[in-house]
Design a protein around this motif. Structure first.
Motif, PDB file in Angstrom:
ATOM      1  N   VAL A 123       0.843  -1.188   0.000  1.00 44.00           N
ATOM      2  CA  VAL A 123       0.000   0.000   0.000  1.00 44.00           C
ATOM      3  C   VAL A 123       0.882   1.243   0.000  1.00 44.00           C
ATOM      4  CG1 VAL A 123      -1.755   1.289   1.259  1.00 44.00           C
ATOM      5  CG2 VAL A 123      -1.835  -1.208   1.205  1.00 44.00           C
ATOM      6  N   VAL A 124       0.563   2.170  -0.871  1.00 44.63           N
ATOM      7  CA  VAL A 124       1.350   3.396  -1.037  1.00 44.63           C
ATOM      8  C   VAL A 124       0.575   4.586  -0.469  1.00 44.63           C
ATOM      9  CG1 VAL A 124       2.510   4.905  -2.690  1.00 44.63           C
ATOM     10  CG2 VAL A 124       2.348   2.441  -3.133  1.00 44.63           C
ATOM     11  N   SER A 125       1.270   5.432   0.262  1.00 46.01           N
ATOM     12  CA  SER A 125       0.628   6.621   0.816  1.00 46.01           C
ATOM     13  C   SER A 125       1.208   7.881   0.197  1.00 46.01           C
ATOM     14  CB  SER A 125       0.813   6.666   2.337  1.00 46.01           C
ATOM     15  OG  SER A 125       2.173   6.800   2.655  1.00 46.01           O
ATOM     16  N   GLU A 126       0.483   8.954   0.269  1.00 41.67           N
ATOM     17  CA  GLU A 126       0.854  10.306  -0.145  1.00 41.67           C
ATOM     18  C   GLU A 126       0.695  10.582  -1.635  1.00 41.67           C
ATOM     19  OE1 GLU A 126       1.070  11.455   3.520  1.00 41.67           O
ATOM     20  OE2 GLU A 126       1.438  12.848   1.871  1.00 41.67           O
ATOM     21  N   TYR A 127       0.986   9.598  -2.466  1.00 37.36           N
ATOM     22  CA  TYR A 127       0.856   9.809  -3.905  1.00 37.36           C
ATOM     23  C   TYR A 127       0.200   8.596  -4.537  1.00 37.36           C
ATOM     24  CZ  TYR A 127       4.128  13.692  -3.400  1.00 37.36           C
ATOM     25  OH  TYR A 127       4.733  14.857  -3.028  1.00 37.36           O
ATOM     26  N   SER A 128      -0.409   8.802  -5.690  1.00 40.32           N
ATOM     27  CA  SER A 128      -1.056   7.705  -6.395  1.00 40.32           C
ATOM     28  C   SER A 128      -0.025   6.778  -7.014  1.00 40.32           C
ATOM     29  CB  SER A 128      -1.959   8.268  -7.492  1.00 40.32           C
ATOM     30  OG  SER A 128      -2.410   7.234  -8.345  1.00 40.32           O
ATOM     31  N   VAL A 129      -0.310   5.491  -6.994  1.00 39.52           N
ATOM     32  CA  VAL A 129       0.581   4.519  -7.635  1.00 39.52           C
ATOM     33  C   VAL A 129       0.676   4.770  -9.133  1.00 39.52           C
ATOM     34  CG1 VAL A 129       0.224   2.726  -5.901  1.00 39.52           C
ATOM     35  CG2 VAL A 129      -1.278   2.816  -7.901  1.00 39.52           C
ATOM     36  N   SER A 130      -0.315   5.464  -9.681  1.00 35.38           N
ATOM     37  CA  SER A 130      -0.299   5.725 -11.114  1.00 35.38           C
ATOM     38  C   SER A 130       0.827   6.678 -11.512  1.00 35.38           C
ATOM     39  CB  SER A 130      -1.641   6.308 -11.563  1.00 35.38           C
ATOM     40  OG  SER A 130      -1.865   7.568 -10.946  1.00 35.38           O
ATOM     41  N   LEU A 131       1.446   7.328 -10.537  1.00 30.58           N
ATOM     42  CA  LEU A 131       2.524   8.275 -10.829  1.00 30.58           C
ATOM     43  C   LEU A 131       3.899   7.622 -10.815  1.00 30.58           C
ATOM     44  CD1 LEU A 131       1.382  11.291  -8.616  1.00 30.58           C
ATOM     45  CD2 LEU A 131       1.042  10.984 -11.084  1.00 30.58           C
ATOM     46  N   PHE A 132       3.995   6.423 -10.275  1.00 31.94           N
ATOM     47  CA  PHE A 132       5.286   5.815  -9.994  1.00 31.94           C
ATOM     48  C   PHE A 132       5.666   4.724 -10.974  1.00 31.94           C
ATOM     49  CE2 PHE A 132       6.235   7.666  -5.979  1.00 31.94           C
ATOM     50  CZ  PHE A 132       5.070   7.761  -5.246  1.00 31.94           C
ATOM     51  N   TRP A 133       6.962   4.578 -11.147  1.00 29.91           N
ATOM     52  CA  TRP A 133       7.528   3.291 -11.527  1.00 29.91           C
ATOM     53  C   TRP A 133       7.604   2.489 -10.227  1.00 29.91           C
ATOM     54  CZ3 TRP A 133       9.180   0.314 -15.437  1.00 29.91           C
ATOM     55  CH2 TRP A 133       9.153   0.871 -16.727  1.00 29.91           C
ATOM     56  N   MET A 134       7.148   1.242 -10.240  1.00 25.11           N
ATOM     57  CA  MET A 134       7.158   0.450  -9.025  1.00 25.11           C
ATOM     58  C   MET A 134       7.743  -0.931  -9.296  1.00 25.11           C
ATOM     59  SD  MET A 134       3.748   1.471  -6.948  1.00 25.11           S
ATOM     60  CE  MET A 134       4.628   0.989  -5.460  1.00 25.11           C
ATOM     61  N   GLY A 135       8.307  -1.517  -8.247  1.00 23.04           N
ATOM     62  CA  GLY A 135       8.916  -2.819  -8.421  1.00 23.04           C
ATOM     63  C   GLY A 135       8.865  -3.663  -7.163  1.00 23.04           C
ATOM     64  N   TRP A 136       9.036  -4.953  -7.361  1.00 21.79           N
ATOM     65  CA  TRP A 136       9.218  -5.904  -6.264  1.00 21.79           C
ATOM     66  C   TRP A 136      10.656  -6.424  -6.340  1.00 21.79           C
ATOM     67  CZ3 TRP A 136       6.066  -6.666  -2.276  1.00 21.79           C
ATOM     68  CH2 TRP A 136       4.716  -6.314  -2.410  1.00 21.79           C
ATOM     69  N   PHE A 137      11.303  -6.425  -5.201  1.00 21.54           N
ATOM     70  CA  PHE A 137      12.664  -6.912  -5.081  1.00 21.54           C
ATOM     71  C   PHE A 137      12.698  -7.963  -3.981  1.00 21.54           C
ATOM     72  CE2 PHE A 137      15.020  -3.834  -7.678  1.00 21.54           C
ATOM     73  CZ  PHE A 137      14.015  -2.924  -7.927  1.00 21.54           C
ATOM     74  N   ARG A 138      13.724  -8.799  -4.014  1.00 17.70           N
ATOM     75  CA  ARG A 138      13.865  -9.785  -2.944  1.00 17.70           C
ATOM     76  C   ARG A 138      15.329  -9.932  -2.580  1.00 17.70           C
ATOM     77  NH1 ARG A 138      12.154 -15.334  -6.200  1.00 17.70           N
ATOM     78  NH2 ARG A 138      13.976 -15.444  -7.598  1.00 17.70           N
ATOM     79  N   GLN A 139      15.526 -10.309  -1.315  1.00 19.53           N
ATOM     80  CA  GLN A 139      16.879 -10.507  -0.829  1.00 19.53           C
ATOM     81  C   GLN A 139      16.908 -11.729   0.073  1.00 19.53           C
ATOM     82  OE1 GLN A 139      18.616  -7.109   1.159  1.00 19.53           O
ATOM     83  NE2 GLN A 139      20.681  -7.862   0.780  1.00 19.53           N
TER      84      GLN A 139
END
Length: 127
Positions: free
Chosen positions: A23-39
């Motif tokens: 869940v993202v706060s403050e800005y819409s996810v539509s504005l971002f490049w987003m990714g999933w990473f793992r370690q």
């Protein structure tokens, strides 16, 4: 301040499925490049999947056909659906976001190109 909060991790048997949310706060996810990473323990953080503001996706070769990244702009949430899980998928999974467009300097799965990170959620697939 952008905040990312992951959930949905847990322990699942090999061959099972698990869905992660961010869940993202403050800005819409539509504005971002987003990714999933793992370690995984003792390993570097690697990019698993990414999605651009328009919904185009990128996957690392090892999860193509196995993982699906998606987002719901109305819920301001990023998802990762993981099927056919294997012990080697065991890791801490992080979501990440950045306003900048991806480039040759910062390709979609390069962790250095993401400014905002969640705290992570653990996924364990026992062998």
């Amino acid at each position: 301040q952008v905040q990312l909060v992951e959930s949905g991790g847990g322990s699942v048997q090999a061959g099972g499925s698990l869905g992660l949310s961010c869940v993202v706060s403050e800005y819409s996810v539509s504005l971002f490049w987003m990714g999933w990473f793992r370690q995984a323990p003792g390993k570097e953080r690697e990019g698993v999947a990414a999605i651009d503001p328009y919904g185009s996706t990128t996957y690392t070769d090892s999860v193509k056909g196995q993982f699906t990244i998606s987002k719901d702009n109305a819920k301001n949430t990023l998802y990762l659906l993981m099927n056919s899980l294997k012990p080697e998928d065991t890791a801490m999974y992080y979501c990440a976001a950045d306003f900048r467009a991806r480039s040759t300097e910062y390709p979609p799965l390069n962790r250095n190109g993401y400014k905002y990170w969640g705290q992570g959620t653990q996924v364990t697939v026992p062998s």
